[in-house]
Structure formats: structure tokens, C-alpha cells
Design a protein around this motif. Structure first.
Motif, PDB file in Angstrom:
ATOM      1  N   THR A   1       0.997  -1.060   0.043  1.00 61.65           N
ATOM      2  CA  THR A   1      -0.073   0.007   0.055  1.00 61.65           C
ATOM      3  C   THR A   1       0.929   1.360  -0.076  1.00 61.65           C
ATOM      4  OG1 THR A   1      -0.289   0.300   2.426  1.00 61.65           O
ATOM      5  CG2 THR A   1      -1.776  -1.372   1.392  1.00 61.65           C
TER       6      THR A   1
ATOM      7  N   VAL B   1      -1.271  -0.948  -4.233  1.00 63.95           N
ATOM      8  CA  VAL B   1      -2.528  -0.232  -3.885  1.00 63.95           C
ATOM      9  C   VAL B   1      -2.069   1.268  -3.570  1.00 63.95           C
ATOM     10  CG1 VAL B   1      -4.336   0.088  -2.199  1.00 63.95           C
ATOM     11  CG2 VAL B   1      -4.155  -1.856  -3.336  1.00 63.95           C
ATOM     12  N   ASP B   2      -2.685   2.077  -4.377  1.00 63.10           N
ATOM     13  CA  ASP B   2      -2.338   3.586  -4.111  1.00 63.10           C
ATOM     14  C   ASP B   2      -3.622   4.440  -4.540  1.00 63.10           C
ATOM     15  OD1 ASP B   2      -0.909   6.270  -3.768  1.00 63.10           O
ATOM     16  OD2 ASP B   2       0.792   5.056  -3.651  1.00 63.10           O
ATOM     17  N   ASP B   3      -3.747   5.391  -3.625  1.00 64.51           N
ATOM     18  CA  ASP B   3      -4.932   6.236  -4.083  1.00 64.51           C
ATOM     19  C   ASP B   3      -4.322   7.406  -4.864  1.00 64.51           C
ATOM     20  OD1 ASP B   3      -3.986   8.058  -2.270  1.00 64.51           O
ATOM     21  OD2 ASP B   3      -5.523   8.302  -0.905  1.00 64.51           O
TER      22      ASP B   3
ATOM     23  N   GLU C   1      -3.257  -1.037  -8.451  1.00 65.60           N
ATOM     24  CA  GLU C   1      -4.737  -0.893  -8.189  1.00 65.60           C
ATOM     25  C   GLU C   1      -5.059   0.500  -7.426  1.00 65.60           C
ATOM     26  OE1 GLU C   1      -7.400  -2.799  -8.947  1.00 65.60           O
ATOM     27  OE2 GLU C   1      -6.476  -5.103  -9.140  1.00 65.60           O
ATOM     28  N   ARG C   2      -5.635   1.290  -8.128  1.00 67.34           N
ATOM     29  CA  ARG C   2      -5.854   2.655  -7.707  1.00 67.34           C
ATOM     30  C   ARG C   2      -7.283   2.642  -6.526  1.00 67.34           C
ATOM     31  NH1 ARG C   2      -6.100   8.584 -10.690  1.00 67.34           N
ATOM     32  NH2 ARG C   2      -6.427   9.703  -8.746  1.00 67.34           N
ATOM     33  N   GLY C   3      -7.014   2.881  -5.458  1.00 68.35           N
ATOM     34  CA  GLY C   3      -8.182   2.900  -4.580  1.00 68.35           C
ATOM     35  C   GLY C   3      -7.677   3.337  -2.854  1.00 68.35           C
ATOM     36  N   SER C   4      -8.235   3.202  -2.077  1.00 67.47           N
ATOM     37  CA  SER C   4      -7.934   3.700  -0.650  1.00 67.47           C
ATOM     38  C   SER C   4      -8.341   2.569   0.232  1.00 67.47           C
ATOM     39  CB  SER C   4      -9.003   4.602  -0.372  1.00 67.47           C
ATOM     40  OG  SER C   4      -8.954   5.047   1.098  1.00 67.47           O
TER      41      SER C   4
ATOM     42  N   ASP D   1     -11.494   1.686   1.668  1.00 69.45           N
ATOM     43  CA  ASP D   1     -12.760   0.905   0.959  1.00 69.45           C
ATOM     44  C   ASP D   1     -12.358  -0.500   1.232  1.00 69.45           C
ATOM     45  OD1 ASP D   1     -14.187  -0.048  -0.877  1.00 69.45           O
ATOM     46  OD2 ASP D   1     -13.716   1.396  -2.383  1.00 69.45           O
TER      47      ASP D   1
ATOM     48  N   PHE E   1     -13.230  -2.688  -1.948  1.00 70.24           N
ATOM     49  CA  PHE E   1     -11.915  -2.705  -3.033  1.00 70.24           C
ATOM     50  C   PHE E   1     -10.835  -3.457  -2.704  1.00 70.24           C
ATOM     51  CE2 PHE E   1      -7.639  -0.298  -3.082  1.00 70.24           C
ATOM     52  CZ  PHE E   1      -7.780  -0.514  -4.667  1.00 70.24           C
TER      53      PHE E   1
ATOM     54  N   ARG F   1     -11.526  -7.446  -2.836  1.00 67.95           N
ATOM     55  CA  ARG F   1     -11.323  -7.611  -4.329  1.00 67.95           C
ATOM     56  C   ARG F   1      -9.846  -7.958  -4.710  1.00 67.95           C
ATOM     57  NH1 ARG F   1      -9.757  -5.430  -8.705  1.00 67.95           N
ATOM     58  NH2 ARG F   1      -9.827  -3.178  -8.004  1.00 67.95           N
ATOM     59  N   VAL F   2      -9.065  -6.848  -4.324  1.00 67.77           N
ATOM     60  CA  VAL F   2      -7.609  -6.808  -4.588  1.00 67.77           C
ATOM     61  C   VAL F   2      -6.969  -8.089  -3.968  1.00 67.77           C
ATOM     62  CG1 VAL F   2      -5.462  -5.567  -4.154  1.00 67.77           C
ATOM     63  CG2 VAL F   2      -7.627  -4.319  -4.883  1.00 67.77           C
TER      64      VAL F   2
END
Length: 320
Positions: free
Chosen positions: A6, A30-32, A48-51, A54, A57, A60-61
Motif C-alpha cells: 500500500t 494499492v495507492d490512491d 490498483e488505484r483506491g483507498s 474502502d 475494494f 477484491r484486490v
């Protein structure tokens, strides 16, 4: 095993990605992208772009990439901002960690490496800080890292998750220009920005109980920090757990000394300007990393001038 990193598109995170991928460890990031840059990542590394706030999210990852270990670096990290916006820091750094840990346990992840900070020590009562020095953070940022360590270790003990907490000291330098620190929260880039503008570097207080009155810190090259992550991640994968390590060099350098060194290396010898203290800054924090060097095949290889030189060369390269 596949490692989820992350904050892997950030300054430290991208160096960890570089170290782990070059060592043959499969990773997914994973990084927003609030402060990260996808151009820092090798093309073969999935982003994978997201927080971490979440949960759907994250579920799923973790499932789609069959993640077996997590290196958690995503966090807000500016001490001064944390004083002004404590709720933001607790939400991002503590609530986000809680959601990530919950997802990790549900997914059966076996290893969890937490990015902590020397800020957990506050103003330590000893010349050199060991991992057994009492935790007494001075800022909401330091509090969130302290609470994070408690949560990580408690989760590991309760659910059989192999955990490690790495307490970084002051990270500096770069392994290559593309991975350089582009923020202005750390001392070296802050000084560079002032010098490039023809302005005097700022010293936040010169009346601390230190030899020259300015804060003393232990600086560690980001490439050495990344290698520590690789060594500890592999230790976790081998079955060890509940680990806590300082990541530093054991050498204190004052802010005034650093600014002088930066002036010598860059050729910009503008005398510094003294301004008010920043809230949350302890006078002196210097590590001993003996435990890490004893337990694992790791030691720091870069000195302070190489940190400054690599960062300055990267700045000239990226800014023309």
C-alpha cells in the motif's frame, strides 16, 4: 508469495517496490495517488488505484491477486499538518489500518509489515533510542503510528498473523531520479526548494537543548530503508513474527549541520533564517539499529553526503 504494497507509488513505497521486485518477489500496489505517482512503478507491477478505507475494494484486490503478505506504507505523514488536522490523520492512519487488517484476516493473509516511525518515541530520555525506549509521541501523527503498532501486534497475536513494525528515522536520498522525493515535507527537499528560489533555508527554532540549538535527527538513505523491508518481509515469510525494528544509522546530525552540508554540495551557500519552532518537533531522536543488524542480513550502506548528493542530482535531472 505475492506481496501487496500500500502506498507503493509514493517516495518510500516505490523504493520498496524496486527492492522487492529486483529480488524476485511478486508485488501488487494499492495507492490512491493522492501523493503517489504511477510513473515510479515498473511496468510489470499491477497498480490498483483506491483507498485502504474502502473495504470492498481491498477484498477484491486481496482475492484477485492471491495476496499472501502486506507491506503497509500508505499514510498521512506531515507532523505539522497532523496538529492542525488530527481527525484526518486518525481516519487515514488508524481507521484505514483497521479496515486493512480486518480485510487481511478475512482473506487469510499470513504476513503484515507495518510502516511505523521514530515519531512514536517523542522526546526520548536516552542518547540512543532502542526498540525498548518508552513510546511518548508528541504529535497526532506520532500517536497514529503508536496506535497502529498496538493494533498490528494485537491483531497478529489474536489471529496468528506474522507481523513486523519498522520505525523509520529520517528518510532521505533516492536510488534513481525517477523515484525522488517530490514533496516538501522532509528537510532536504524543503531546503532545495528555498535555495532554488534564492531564499534562505528555514530553521524552525534554534533554542533546543542540543549542541547548536537546532533539532538533531538520524538520517537514513531510502534505498537502505527499502532493503530493510525486503529483509524483514522475508523473515516474516519464514514464520517469524511480532517483530519491532528501528531503521536508522545511529548518527545524529543537526538541522544547522544538514543545511551547511547541503550548501556545500549544491554550491548554494545562503545563510539560513531562524523562524518559530514547529509544534510536535522533539529536540533529538537518534536510533540504534543493532537489533535489525543482528537479526537480519542488513546494514546501512549510504552516508549523509550521498543522501544529499543523490537527491540533488535527481532534482537537477527532473527539473532540467
Amino acid at each position: 508469495m505475492t506481496w501487496l504494497i500500500t502506498g507503493g507509488a509514493g517516495y518510500i513505497g516505490s523504493h520498496v517496490v524496486k527492492s522487492m521486485t529486483e529480488a524476485g518477489e511478486p508485488v501488487v500496489v494499492v495507492d490512491d495517488l493522492s501523493s503517489g505517482d504511477p510513473r515510479r512503478l515498473p511496468p510489470q507491477v499491477p497498480l490498483e488505484r483506491g483507498s485502504v478505507l474502502d473495504r470492498a475494494f481491498l477484498d477484491r484486490v486481496l482475492r484477485e491477486h492471491a495476496v499472501e503478505g502486506i507491506v503497509h506504507l500508505a499514510a498521512k505523514k506531515a507532523v505539522g499538518e497532523s496538529v492542525e488536522k488530527p481527525l484526518l490523520y486518525y481516519r487515514e492512519n488508524v481507521t484505514g489500518l483497521q479496515i486493512l487488517l480486518d480485510a487481511a484476516v478475512s482473506a487469510g493473509v499470513g504476513s503484515f509489515l507495518f510502516s511505523s516511525s521514530a515519531s512514536v518515541y517523542g522526546t526520548p530520555p536516552t542518547e540512543l533510542v532502542t526498540e525498548d525506549t518508552p513510546l511518548a509521541p508528541l504529535s497526532p501523527y506520532g500517536e497514529t503510528k503508536t496506535a497502529g503498532e498496538w493494533m498490528v501486534r494485537a491483531t497478529g497475536r489474536a489471529y496468528g498473523l506474522a507481523t513486523a513494525c519498522l520505525r523509520y528515522f529520517n528518510v532521505a536520498g533516492t536510488a534513481e531520479p525517477a523515484l525522488a522525493d517530490t514533496g516538501v515535507f522532509n528537510l532536504i527537499p524543503m531546503v532545495f526548494e528555498r535555495l532554488d528560489a534564492g531564499l534562505p533555508p528555514l530553521i524552525f527554532g534554534d533554542d533546543y537543548p542540543t549542541p547548536d540549538g537546532t533539532c538533531v535527527r538520524d538520517y537514513i538513505h531510502v534505498a537502505d530503508v527499502a532493503e530493510a523491508h525486503l529483509a524483514v518481509a522475508r523473515r516474516l515469510a519464514s514464520g517469524a513474527g511480532d517483530l519491532v525494528y528501528n531503521v536508522g544509522r545511529g548518527e545524529g546530525v543537526s538541522v544547522r549541520e544538514m543545511i551547511h552540508l547541503i550548501g556545500e554540495i549544491t554550491g548554494h551557500g545562503i545563510p539560513p533564517q531562524i523562524t518559530d519552532r514547529r509544534p510536535g518537533d522533539p529536540p533529538k531522536v537518534v536510533a540504534t539499529a543493532d537489533r535489525l543488524m543482528t537479526d537480519l542480513p542488513w546494514k546501512p550502506h549510504h552516508d549523509v553526503p550521498s543522501m544529499i548528493t543523490s537527491a540533488w542530482q535527481a532534482r537537477k535531472t527532473t527539473q532540467g
